[in-house]
Write a protein that holds these residues in place. Structure first.
Motif, PDB file in Angstrom:
ATOM      1  N   UNK A 157      60.195  23.817  71.847  1.00  0.00           N
ATOM      2  CA  UNK A 157      60.185  23.242  70.506  1.00  0.00           C
ATOM      3  C   UNK A 157      58.783  22.859  70.044  1.00  0.00           C
ATOM      4  N   UNK A 158      58.029  22.178  70.896  1.00  0.00           N
ATOM      5  CA  UNK A 158      56.742  21.622  70.457  1.00  0.00           C
ATOM      6  C   UNK A 158      55.542  22.370  71.016  1.00  0.00           C
ATOM      7  N   UNK A 159      55.768  23.287  71.946  1.00  0.00           N
ATOM      8  CA  UNK A 159      54.667  24.016  72.572  1.00  0.00           C
ATOM      9  C   UNK A 159      54.389  23.499  73.963  1.00  0.00           C
ATOM     10  N   UNK A 160      53.833  24.368  74.815  1.00  0.00           N
ATOM     11  CA  UNK A 160      53.594  24.004  76.216  1.00  0.00           C
ATOM     12  C   UNK A 160      52.564  22.882  76.330  1.00  0.00           C
ATOM     13  N   UNK A 161      51.434  23.040  75.652  1.00  0.00           N
ATOM     14  CA  UNK A 161      50.358  22.052  75.769  1.00  0.00           C
ATOM     15  C   UNK A 161      50.796  20.701  75.213  1.00  0.00           C
ATOM     16  N   UNK A 162      51.420  20.712  74.049  1.00  0.00           N
ATOM     17  CA  UNK A 162      51.845  19.446  73.447  1.00  0.00           C
ATOM     18  C   UNK A 162      52.905  18.768  74.308  1.00  0.00           C
ATOM     19  N   UNK A 163      53.779  19.553  74.918  1.00  0.00           N
ATOM     20  CA  UNK A 163      54.794  18.978  75.807  1.00  0.00           C
ATOM     21  C   UNK A 163      54.139  18.292  77.003  1.00  0.00           C
ATOM     22  N   UNK A 164      53.104  18.919  77.555  1.00  0.00           N
ATOM     23  CA  UNK A 164      52.396  18.311  78.697  1.00  0.00           C
ATOM     24  C   UNK A 164      51.776  16.984  78.286  1.00  0.00           C
ATOM     25  N   UNK A 165      51.194  16.929  77.089  1.00  0.00           N
ATOM     26  CA  UNK A 165      50.578  15.688  76.617  1.00  0.00           C
ATOM     27  C   UNK A 165      51.621  14.596  76.406  1.00  0.00           C
ATOM     28  N   UNK A 166      52.759  14.962  75.836  1.00  0.00           N
ATOM     29  CA  UNK A 166      53.836  13.986  75.638  1.00  0.00           C
ATOM     30  C   UNK A 166      54.326  13.453  76.980  1.00  0.00           C
ATOM     31  N   UNK A 167      54.471  14.358  77.933  1.00  0.00           N
ATOM     32  CA  UNK A 167      54.954  13.989  79.261  1.00  0.00           C
ATOM     33  C   UNK A 167      53.955  13.091  79.988  1.00  0.00           C
ATOM     34  N   UNK A 168      52.668  13.270  79.719  1.00  0.00           N
ATOM     35  CA  UNK A 168      51.631  12.514  80.423  1.00  0.00           C
ATOM     36  C   UNK A 168      51.554  11.063  79.969  1.00  0.00           C
ATOM     37  N   UNK A 169      51.966  10.771  78.756  1.00  0.00           N
ATOM     38  CA  UNK A 169      51.892   9.403  78.236  1.00  0.00           C
ATOM     39  C   UNK A 169      52.602   8.387  79.137  1.00  0.00           C
ATOM     40  N   UNK A 170      53.844   8.642  79.563  1.00  0.00           N
ATOM     41  CA  UNK A 170      54.486   7.677  80.471  1.00  0.00           C
ATOM     42  C   UNK A 170      53.766   7.560  81.818  1.00  0.00           C
ATOM     43  N   UNK A 171      53.121   8.623  82.270  1.00  0.00           N
ATOM     44  CA  UNK A 171      52.402   8.552  83.541  1.00  0.00           C
ATOM     45  C   UNK A 171      51.236   7.562  83.469  1.00  0.00           C
ATOM     46  N   UNK A 172      50.672   7.392  82.287  1.00  0.00           N
ATOM     47  CA  UNK A 172      49.621   6.390  82.099  1.00  0.00           C
ATOM     48  C   UNK A 172      50.222   4.991  81.976  1.00  0.00           C
ATOM     49  N   UNK A 190      51.554  32.929  74.408  1.00  0.00           N
ATOM     50  CA  UNK A 190      52.941  33.415  74.408  1.00  0.00           C
ATOM     51  C   UNK A 190      53.787  32.578  73.459  1.00  0.00           C
ATOM     52  N   UNK A 191      53.659  31.261  73.555  1.00  0.00           N
ATOM     53  CA  UNK A 191      54.432  30.389  72.666  1.00  0.00           C
ATOM     54  C   UNK A 191      54.023  30.605  71.214  1.00  0.00           C
ATOM     55  N   UNK A 192      52.719  30.739  70.971  1.00  0.00           N
ATOM     56  CA  UNK A 192      52.247  30.959  69.600  1.00  0.00           C
ATOM     57  C   UNK A 192      52.810  32.253  69.028  1.00  0.00           C
ATOM     58  N   UNK A 193      52.860  33.312  69.854  1.00  0.00           N
ATOM     59  CA  UNK A 193      53.426  34.566  69.387  1.00  0.00           C
ATOM     60  C   UNK A 193      54.918  34.409  69.085  1.00  0.00           C
ATOM     61  N   UNK A 194      55.614  33.669  69.924  1.00  0.00           N
ATOM     62  CA  UNK A 194      57.050  33.449  69.695  1.00  0.00           C
ATOM     63  C   UNK A 194      57.306  32.634  68.434  1.00  0.00           C
ATOM     64  N   UNK A 195      56.286  31.893  67.976  1.00  0.00           N
ATOM     65  CA  UNK A 195      56.403  31.144  66.723  1.00  0.00           C
ATOM     66  C   UNK A 195      55.888  31.955  65.531  1.00  0.00           C
ATOM     67  N   UNK A 196      55.652  33.268  65.742  1.00  0.00           N
ATOM     68  CA  UNK A 196      55.148  34.160  64.700  1.00  0.00           C
ATOM     69  C   UNK A 196      53.758  33.743  64.206  1.00  0.00           C
ATOM     70  N   UNK A 197      52.977  33.157  65.093  1.00  0.00           N
ATOM     71  CA  UNK A 197      51.609  32.751  64.767  1.00  0.00           C
ATOM     72  C   UNK A 197      50.652  33.709  65.474  1.00  0.00           C
ATOM     73  N   UNK A 198      50.646  34.951  65.009  1.00  0.00           N
ATOM     74  CA  UNK A 198      49.916  36.008  65.689  1.00  0.00           C
ATOM     75  C   UNK A 198      48.411  35.734  65.715  1.00  0.00           C
ATOM     76  N   UNK A 199      47.852  35.262  64.620  1.00  0.00           N
ATOM     77  CA  UNK A 199      46.406  35.017  64.577  1.00  0.00           C
ATOM     78  C   UNK A 199      46.006  33.875  65.514  1.00  0.00           C
TER      79      UNK A 199
END
Length: 467
Positions: free
Chosen positions: A86-101, A200-209
């Motif tokens: 839903x939100x992208x791999x990188x953004x998901x990692x950042x969201x997940x890291x917040x509770x770890x802090x 890969x995620x960007x392509x799946x979101x039709x964000x080719x550029x």
């Protein structure tokens, strides 16, 4: 939620720059490093918590403090793939890291048992989620010829995190331990935003550029990304719908292998060794500091994990699994015998350290990384995500059971009896591996499916499996 499969083709007549890929993988997998500090935290911190006048920590409470993290990981692993989609791999990692802090504050500074338990559980959900999302990001940004090596970074960072928290035990202050360990998720939150999202995620979101720009960053300015971009487009266009849990009934043999390896991995007792290493060494009454023994185990685990990618590439999966389960069984039988005859064998104080060192080495070569790796090699692309979530949930639920009930096992059957139970589990694992698990090294997905089911299934693209 499924991961793409790339051709292992002739490799585009060029090779991209590896430094940007390594940098992004190191930064992303630092969330695993942070997870490792939480997993190993009970070893140095639990003895210190027992001395805190504000807390009343008995064996039962201590087992909950240790086991709530893998229980939280079980819960966090299940929705992680959906979040990453839903939100992208990188953004998901950042969201997940917040509770770890944030959870380091709860664990290290509240001096309140309820908040400590809550912090451990909440951190666990982040660890479970990262065990799904981080490998997805790593897989999707990596060039095929280095994907195997980069794929071992998650497990490597996890072991570095365990060693790191063992070293903080020398402070003899659990607030200092929390403060030092909190620097790791803070560093992830500061640095990872500068890395591109998964192409890969960007392509799946039709964000080719955007996908093209991300590929260009990871491969270098002089690298022509058009062919790889076309492959991503082809995979997107031909991608089947992600499988549901009910669809896994069409992959029974593969699920038996994936779940069986998860079961034997966790019931081998490795988490009992990692979570309670200082307790075990204290019970062994060696002439060596229990903290120092734990640090030695942590160093050995890191070094062995570093070497695992080389051996996985050259020796094969099944051979290393058999070596791992067999030698682990022998080490556990030796440990059981030592604790059973401890009064007679007191002069052999070095036996527990040597046995646990060898056990950790062979676990890191086989049972540590391969059960996670083999899920990606047994299932078609549209099934990987669902199968991976089920396998991860099984893995973390068993990790919870072992961590929660190991102190109870020691009280009821003794430490010698506990180790002999783990030893027989490893013996059963050896039988399972030798009779059920196929060798997947160097085989295409189609070849693996044919070996499992005796039929030829057409994957999206032909691919030689990367380790």
């Amino acid at each position: 939620m499924s991961l793409p499969i790339f051709k292992e083709n002739e490799r585009f007549n060029q090779q991209g720059r590896v430094v940007p890929q390594y940098l992004a993988v190191v930064l992303a997998t630092m969330s695993a490093l942070s997870g490792g500090t939480y997993l190993g935290w009970t070893s140095p911190a639990l003895p210190l918590l027992r001395e805190d006048d504000h807390l009343d920590i008995n064996d039962g409470v201590g087992s909950w403090i240790g086991s709530l993290t893998p229980l939280g990981a079980l819960i966090g692993a299940l929705p992680a793939g959906y979040l990453a989609d839903k939100v992208g791999r990188k953004r998901a990692i950042l969201i997940i890291t917040l509770p770890l802090l944030f959870c380091w504050y709860l664990v290290g500074f509240t001096h309140n048992l309820v908040w400590i338990l809550l912090g451990r559980a909440l951190a666990g959900t982040s660890i479970g989620a990262s065990s799904v999302t981080v490998p997805m990001y790593v897989y999707e940004i990596s060039e095929a010829n280095i994907r195997g090596k980069l794929g071992t970074f998650f497990q490597l960072q996890l072991t570095i995190g365990i060693l790191f928290v063992y070293l903080t035990g020398f402070t003899q202050n659990y607030a200092y331990i929390a403060l030092i360990c909190a620097l790791i998720p803070a560093l992830v939150l500061i640095t990872l935003p500068f890395m591109p999202e998964s192409p890969v995620w960007l392509m799946n979101q039709n964000r080719r550029e955007d996908a093209k720009a991300a590929l260009q960053y990871f491969r270098g300015k002089r690298y022509s990304v058009e062919k790889e971009l076309s492959e991503l487009q082809l995979i997107k266009d031909s991608q089947e719908d992600a499988a549901s849990i009910m669809d896994l009934k069409n992959h029974v043999k593969a699920m038996i292998i994936a779940l069986g390896l998860s079961i034997f991995q966790q019931l081998s007792g490795i988490n009992a060794v990692i979570f309670y290493s200082q307790t075990i060494f204290a019970a062994a009454e060696t002439n060596i500091s229990s903290i120092l023994c734990s640090v030695i185990i942590g160093i050995v685990q890191v070094v062995a994990t570093c070497g695992s990618s080389f051996f996985i590439d050259h020796a094969g999966r099944k051979v290393l699994l058999l070596l791992s389960s067999t030698v682990m069984a022998a080490c556990l039988f030796v440990l059981s015998a030592y604790f059973h005859f401890q009064t007679v064998l007191s002069s052999l104080f070095w036996v527990p350290l040597v046995s646990l060192t060898v056990l950790v080495i062979v676990f890191s070569l086989g049972f540590g990384p391969i059960p996670w790796l083999i899920v990606g090699e047994l299932f078609p692309s549209n099934v990987k995500g669902t199968a991976g979530s089920v396998a991860a949930a099984t893995n973390w639920s068993l990790a919870f059971m072992v961590t929660k009930f190991f102190p109870t096992m020691m009280n009821n059957v003794g430490i010698a009896g506990s180790f002999v139970i783990f030893a027989f589990v490893c013996v059963a694992g050896t039988i399972f591996i030798s009779t059920v698990v196929p060798e997947t090294k160097g085989k295409s997905l189609e070849e693996v499916q044919n070996e499992l089911y005796g039929i030829r299934e057409e994957p999206i693209t032909q691919v030689k499996i990367q380790s």
